[in-house]
Design a protein around this motif. Sequence first.
Motif, short mmCIF file in Angstrom:
data_model
loop_
_atom_site.label_atom_id
_atom_site.label_comp_id
_atom_site.label_asym_id
_atom_site.label_seq_id
_atom_site.Cartn_x
_atom_site.Cartn_y
_atom_site.Cartn_z
N TRP A 107 -33.52 70.25 26.53
CA TRP A 107 -32.89 69.80 25.29
C TRP A 107 -31.43 69.44 25.57
O TRP A 107 -30.78 70.09 26.39
N PRO A 108 -30.87 68.37 24.96
CA PRO A 108 -31.46 67.64 23.85
C PRO A 108 -32.28 66.41 24.21
O PRO A 108 -33.05 65.93 23.38
N ASN A 109 -32.13 65.85 25.43
CA ASN A 109 -32.79 64.55 25.63
C ASN A 109 -33.27 64.28 27.05
O ASN A 109 -33.54 63.13 27.40
N ASP A 110 -33.38 65.31 27.88
CA ASP A 110 -33.74 65.09 29.28
C ASP A 110 -35.14 65.63 29.59
O ASP A 110 -35.57 66.64 29.04
N ILE A 111 -35.80 64.94 30.52
CA ILE A 111 -37.05 65.42 31.10
C ILE A 111 -36.77 65.68 32.57
O ILE A 111 -36.17 64.85 33.26
N GLY A 115 -36.24 70.64 38.56
CA GLY A 115 -34.83 70.93 38.35
C GLY A 115 -33.90 69.74 38.31
O GLY A 115 -32.68 69.91 38.16
N ARG A 116 -34.44 68.53 38.45
CA ARG A 116 -33.58 67.34 38.40
C ARG A 116 -34.10 66.36 37.35
O ARG A 116 -35.29 66.32 37.05
N LYS A 117 -33.17 65.57 36.82
CA LYS A 117 -33.51 64.68 35.70
C LYS A 117 -34.33 63.49 36.18
O LYS A 117 -33.95 62.77 37.09
N VAL A 118 -35.47 63.28 35.51
CA VAL A 118 -36.34 62.16 35.84
C VAL A 118 -36.44 61.16 34.69
O VAL A 118 -36.82 60.01 34.88
N GLY A 129 -34.72 53.83 7.13
CA GLY A 129 -35.83 54.39 7.88
C GLY A 129 -36.11 53.73 9.21
O GLY A 129 -37.13 54.01 9.84
N ILE A 130 -35.21 52.88 9.66
CA ILE A 130 -35.39 52.20 10.95
C ILE A 130 -34.83 53.08 12.07
O ILE A 130 -33.72 53.59 11.98
N CYS A 131 -35.61 53.25 13.12
CA CYS A 131 -35.17 54.03 14.28
C CYS A 131 -35.67 53.36 15.55
O CYS A 131 -36.81 52.89 15.60
N ILE A 132 -34.82 53.33 16.55
CA ILE A 132 -35.18 52.80 17.86
C ILE A 132 -35.27 53.98 18.83
O ILE A 132 -34.34 54.77 18.94
N VAL A 133 -36.40 54.09 19.51
CA VAL A 133 -36.60 55.15 20.50
C VAL A 133 -36.47 54.53 21.89
O VAL A 133 -37.34 53.77 22.33
N GLY A 134 -35.37 54.81 22.56
CA GLY A 134 -35.14 54.30 23.90
C GLY A 134 -35.56 55.32 24.94
O GLY A 134 -35.23 56.51 24.82
N ILE A 135 -36.29 54.86 25.96
CA ILE A 135 -36.83 55.76 26.98
C ILE A 135 -36.58 55.17 28.36
O ILE A 135 -36.85 53.99 28.60
N GLY A 136 -36.07 55.99 29.25
CA GLY A 136 -35.92 55.58 30.65
C GLY A 136 -36.59 56.62 31.54
O GLY A 136 -36.30 57.81 31.43
N ILE A 137 -37.51 56.17 32.39
CA ILE A 137 -38.20 57.07 33.33
C ILE A 137 -38.00 56.54 34.74
O ILE A 137 -38.35 55.39 35.04
N ASN A 138 -37.45 57.37 35.61
CA ASN A 138 -37.28 57.00 37.02
C ASN A 138 -38.63 57.10 37.72
O ASN A 138 -39.23 58.18 37.76
N CYS A 139 -39.08 56.00 38.29
CA CYS A 139 -40.41 55.98 38.90
C CYS A 139 -40.36 55.83 40.42
O CYS A 139 -40.82 56.69 41.16
N ARG A 140 -39.81 54.73 40.90
CA ARG A 140 -39.95 54.38 42.31
C ARG A 140 -38.65 54.52 43.12
O ARG A 140 -38.61 54.14 44.29
N GLN A 141 -37.63 55.07 42.52
CA GLN A 141 -36.37 55.21 43.24
C GLN A 141 -36.50 56.15 44.44
O GLN A 141 -37.26 57.12 44.41
N LEU A 150 -24.92 61.11 41.42
CA LEU A 150 -26.17 61.49 40.75
C LEU A 150 -27.25 61.98 41.71
O LEU A 150 -28.29 62.48 41.26
N GLN A 151 -27.03 61.83 43.00
CA GLN A 151 -28.11 62.11 43.95
C GLN A 151 -28.57 63.57 43.95
O GLN A 151 -29.72 63.86 44.27
N SER A 152 -27.70 64.48 43.56
CA SER A 152 -28.09 65.90 43.54
C SER A 152 -28.68 66.32 42.20
O SER A 152 -29.25 67.42 42.10
N ILE A 153 -28.58 65.46 41.18
CA ILE A 153 -29.05 65.87 39.85
C ILE A 153 -30.13 64.95 39.29
O ILE A 153 -30.75 65.28 38.28
#
Length: 252
Positions: A107-111, A115-118, A129-141, A150-153
Amino acid sequence: MLDPDKITAGLKTKRIGRNILVYDSTSSTNDAAAEYAKNKANDGLAIFAEQQTAGRGRAGNKWYSSRSDSILCSIVLTENKLPAELLSLLCAVAIAEAIGKPARIKWPNDIMLNGRKVAGILLESKSNGICIVGIGINCRQKTDSFPDELQSIATSIDIESRSVTDRISLARRLLASIDHWLEVAAQTSEKVIDQWRNLSIQLGHRVRLIYDGREFAGNCIGIDPEKGLILQLDTGGIRMFDAAHSSIVKQG
């Protein structure tokens, strides 16, 4: 290259991803989604991009992503009736489930993976009532894909799984998972909270956070679907902290 036809193949959602757009490059998928959100008929639209030139996270932080290495996605909700806290929680649960074990929620917004943010979430509420849900997922880095600071986290699914992520399959799972948890949350928040508790790395642990410029610390004892993280404060008493005004200092 992400292909909308391949993403929708076999996708059996009721609301999310019935329409999909894929940009080769855009400043921000959230900005693109905000334009489409002006038309209520675009509820559930999912916008993906291979590259963002001005991607952002919470508090205006820059979101780093090299071309075709990530899932960069924004979902348009033109008729959101859920509290912002609950919407954020269900999105975190949905993303963690789409990535799969051992993904956990910070919480509040990390996956997190090991132990490191993906992945991260950026909710932007508009009017009516309008909301935008933005999502970023690291896949192939790879590790050296990230800036030095950022390399350690930060990490990616490929780094942790030692395999190559099928981004189309992941995009499909992501949309299906969000669709499912939106439907669940519309009926009851309890199941969302239960799954958040199962996936949280903070529940039962000491948390330090900044709330409106002040630092607080205490043991995390739960989450409220409208008021946020619940801490048993070191100074005594129980207090709730909403995500919009909070940032985590560190766990300890």
